[in-house]
Every structure is written in C-alpha cells, then in structure tokens.
Design a protein around this motif. Structure first.
Motif, PDB file in Angstrom:
ATOM      1  N   SER A   1       0.839  -1.203   0.000  1.00  0.00           N
ATOM      2  CA  SER A   1       0.000   0.000   0.000  1.00  0.00           C
ATOM      3  C   SER A   1       0.874   1.254   0.000  1.00  0.00           C
ATOM      4  CB  SER A   1      -0.922   0.000   1.218  1.00  0.00           C
ATOM      5  OG  SER A   1      -1.734  -1.156   1.215  1.00  0.00           O
TER       6      SER A   1
ATOM      7  N   ILE B   1      -4.833   2.550   2.945  1.00  0.00           N
ATOM      8  CA  ILE B   1      -4.350   2.723   4.314  1.00  0.00           C
ATOM      9  C   ILE B   1      -3.152   1.818   4.577  1.00  0.00           C
ATOM     10  CG2 ILE B   1      -6.590   3.507   5.164  1.00  0.00           C
ATOM     11  CD1 ILE B   1      -6.854   0.722   6.548  1.00  0.00           C
TER      12      ILE B   1
ATOM     13  N   ASP C   1      -4.031  -2.619  -5.413  1.00  0.00           N
ATOM     14  CA  ASP C   1      -3.343  -2.961  -4.167  1.00  0.00           C
ATOM     15  C   ASP C   1      -4.154  -4.057  -3.496  1.00  0.00           C
ATOM     16  OD1 ASP C   1      -1.894  -2.977  -1.814  1.00  0.00           O
ATOM     17  OD2 ASP C   1      -2.982  -1.252  -0.969  1.00  0.00           O
TER      18      ASP C   1
ATOM     19  N   THR D   1      -4.643  -4.151   4.726  1.00  0.00           N
ATOM     20  CA  THR D   1      -5.533  -4.016   3.569  1.00  0.00           C
ATOM     21  C   THR D   1      -6.454  -5.228   3.495  1.00  0.00           C
ATOM     22  OG1 THR D   1      -3.745  -2.859   2.458  1.00  0.00           O
ATOM     23  CG2 THR D   1      -5.550  -3.636   1.065  1.00  0.00           C
TER      24      THR D   1
END
Ligand SMILES: Nc1nc2c(ncn2[C@@H]2O[C@H](COP(=O)(O)OP(=O)(O)OP(=O)(O)O)[C@@H](O)[C@H]2O)c(=O)[nH]1
Ligand SMILES: [Mg+2]
Length: 296
Positions: A24, A37, A64, A45
């Motif tokens: 991320s 985040i 992601d 994630t």
C-alpha cells in the motif's frame, strides 16, 4: 471526445505479496496520494484497492491487494479470492517483498502462486533503507525464471521509485485510458472514510482489536459546508467493548480525531465523524456479516 496520442499507454498492474511488505505504501508513493491505508501491522488491507495514475503519456491502474496468508477465517478466504481474482487480466503483476527477510516461506508460497501466470511478473525488493549492502545476484537467484526483472526500492524514502516507474510503463500496452483522466480511484468516497477509521484503529490499538473490528458507514452526507459521516464499528465480543471505548470514551475520541483529521486531509474539505460501537459476535466467520462488509 478527447483524442489521445497513438503512443498513449493504459493498463492494469496488480501488487501482490505477503502482509506488511509495503504494497500500500508503494501504491501511495507512485500516486503521490494517500489512497490505501497502511500500518505497521500485517493484514491491514482487506480489499483490492484500485488507484489510478494519470499522466500525459499513460493511465496505469494499480490494484493494491491484501497480503496473502493461508486462510484461517472465512474473511481471509474472501481475501485470498480477492487476491487470486486480481491476478487475472492484468498487464503486469508486481511481486512485492522486503529485502531484509527475503525469501520467507510466505514469499515462496506467493511465488508459487505466480508461476503459471500469463502476465509478466516484476519483483520489487522493498525497504532497501533498512539494509547496508545489497547482494542483488544472490537475491535474484532465488526468484523463479518466470520473473522478468527485479527492482530495488524504498517505498518509504522514494529511492529507486523512478526506475521502477519506468520499468512498469514498459509493460503497459498502447491503449486509450479506461477511466476519466481526473479520476484517482473507482471507489466511492464513503469507502475511504471507512478505511481511514480502520487505519485509526490499526494505529491506536495493539493485539487482537484491529483484527476483531470492522467499520460500516451508515451515512455519508455531503453538505455545503462539510461532510458528515456516521460509522458503526463492529467488534466480535462484549469484552472488547470497554477497550475500544476507553475510560469515559477516551479511546473512541482518539479514533474519531485521527479519522477526522485524515479525512479532512484526503477530501481537502471539513468533515465530522460520528462513531457508534456494536457487538456482532464472531462476524469474521459469518457469511451475511461479510456480505454486508462488501466481501462477495
Ligand atoms: N523502512 C521502511 N518501511 C517501509 C517501507 N515501505 C513500507 N514500510 C512500512 O512497512 C509497514 C507496512 O506497510 P504497508 O504499506 O501497510 O504494507 P502492506 O504490504 O500494504 O501490508 P498489508 O496491507 O497488511 O498486506 C508500514 O509501517 C510502512 O510504513 C520502506 O521502504 N522502508
Ligand atoms: Mg496494504
């Protein structure tokens, strides 16, 4: 309709790797925007978060993914499916690992998953800021032949990122853009509100709490002067409630303040966040609860 030059490139790149390697962080670094985040804890994630990188020459859509783990909970099974779905129909897969511990068993498992892919695989050795010397040859020897190239970067400091960006572009076909060129993601704003509340919980709590919580947005209202968000935080057991709330609501206040500040930064607009806590026993194992959270 806007015309694009014939050498305009557009395509999809999935970022895959074990939890906590910096997937991320890498996507956010390339986009120049905090979209996904991050935290110091693994399994931050939970969804495939798409981030769109627009320039005059290309539009590259990054996916992601959650860090791959052997599923223990039904939720992790859903996460594993999100990962395997995200390999399909992409122009490039980035295999992400961290240099100081490569290869771990997880790395080898992920590489195994990637062996029979149609898409090219680019290995990214992240966190080079944590090591003094890099023995590139020794590291590359341990990659399967199917990996086309490896790049050494620090997603945190930005070192090696422009070389990585060039390598990525090389694999992206000539194609018109798939999305509007001012779009940063295909996800709605309420998704980011939810994720920022989850990030607050990951940053503020240790042990089990971050993994035992889920966030649902009940209201996301865009008023002329501010955005108002009502969110419910699910926890798995009643014993977790006092921890989450804290003495006199102190912990819940910290979550709210953290999430509100991040949301204001993200939206560049005032925002009010209201939080409610609800016990939903063993939600991680319940199909209907997972459905409500958007895991199909
Ligand atoms: N020192 C150093 N830390 C990094 C680097 N890249 C990421 N990190 C840190 O590593 C931790 C994990 O980063 P994330 O980006 O959340 O990792 P992830 O691979 O997305 O993790 P999951 O979502 O759990 O699969 C965070 O604390 C980051 O700040 C790097 O290049 N150097
Ligand atoms: Mg992540």
């Amino acid at each position: 309709m806007k015309r694009y030059p014939s050498d305009f490139r557009s395509g999809f790149v999935a970022i895959i790797g074990r939890p906590n390697t910096g997937k991320s962080t890498l996507m956010n670094r390339i986009l120049g925007e905090k979209l996904s985040i991050t935290s110091a804890k693994p399994q931050t994630t939970r969804y495939a978060v798409k981030g769109i990188w627009n320039t005059d020459h290309h539009q590259i859509i990054f996916i992601d993914t959650p860090g791959y783990l052997k599923p223990r909970y039904e939720m992790q099974e859903r996460m594993a499916k999100i990962i395997s779905d995200s390999f399909r129909d992409v122009d490039l897969v980035i295999f992400m690992t961290q240099i100081q511990s490569f290869p771990t068993d997880y790395d080898l498992q992920v590489l195994e998953l990637l062996k029979n892919l149609k898409s090219p695989v680019l290995a990214v050795f992240n966190k080079i800021d944590l090591v003094n010397e890099i023995d590139k040859e020794r590291l590359q020897e341990q990659l399967p032949k199917s990996v086309e190239k490896s790049v050494f970067v620090s997603a945190l400091s930005g070192e090696g990122i422009s070389e990585l960006e060039q390598s990525i572009c090389h694999y992206i076909p000539y194609h018109e853009p798939y999305y509007d060129d001012d779009q940063l993601s295909d996800l709605p704003l309420r998704f980011f509100a939810k994720e920022l509340i989850r990030e607050a919980i990951f940053h503020l709590f240790e042990d089990e709490i971050p993994y035992a919580t889920a966030v649902l947005i009940e209201r996301f209202q865009e008023l002329p002067d501010k955005v108002v968000v009502d969110a419910v935080i699910w926890i798995e057991r009643s014993s977790q409630k006092p921890i989450l709330i804290g003495k006199g609501g102190a912990n819940l206040k910290k979550i709210r303040e953290y999430a509100e500040a991040q949301l204001v930064e993200f939206l560049q607009f005032p925002a009010d966040v209201h939080l409610f806590v609800k016990i939903n026993e063993n939600w991680r194992k319940k199909a209907h609860a997972l459905k409500e959270l958007g895991f199909e």
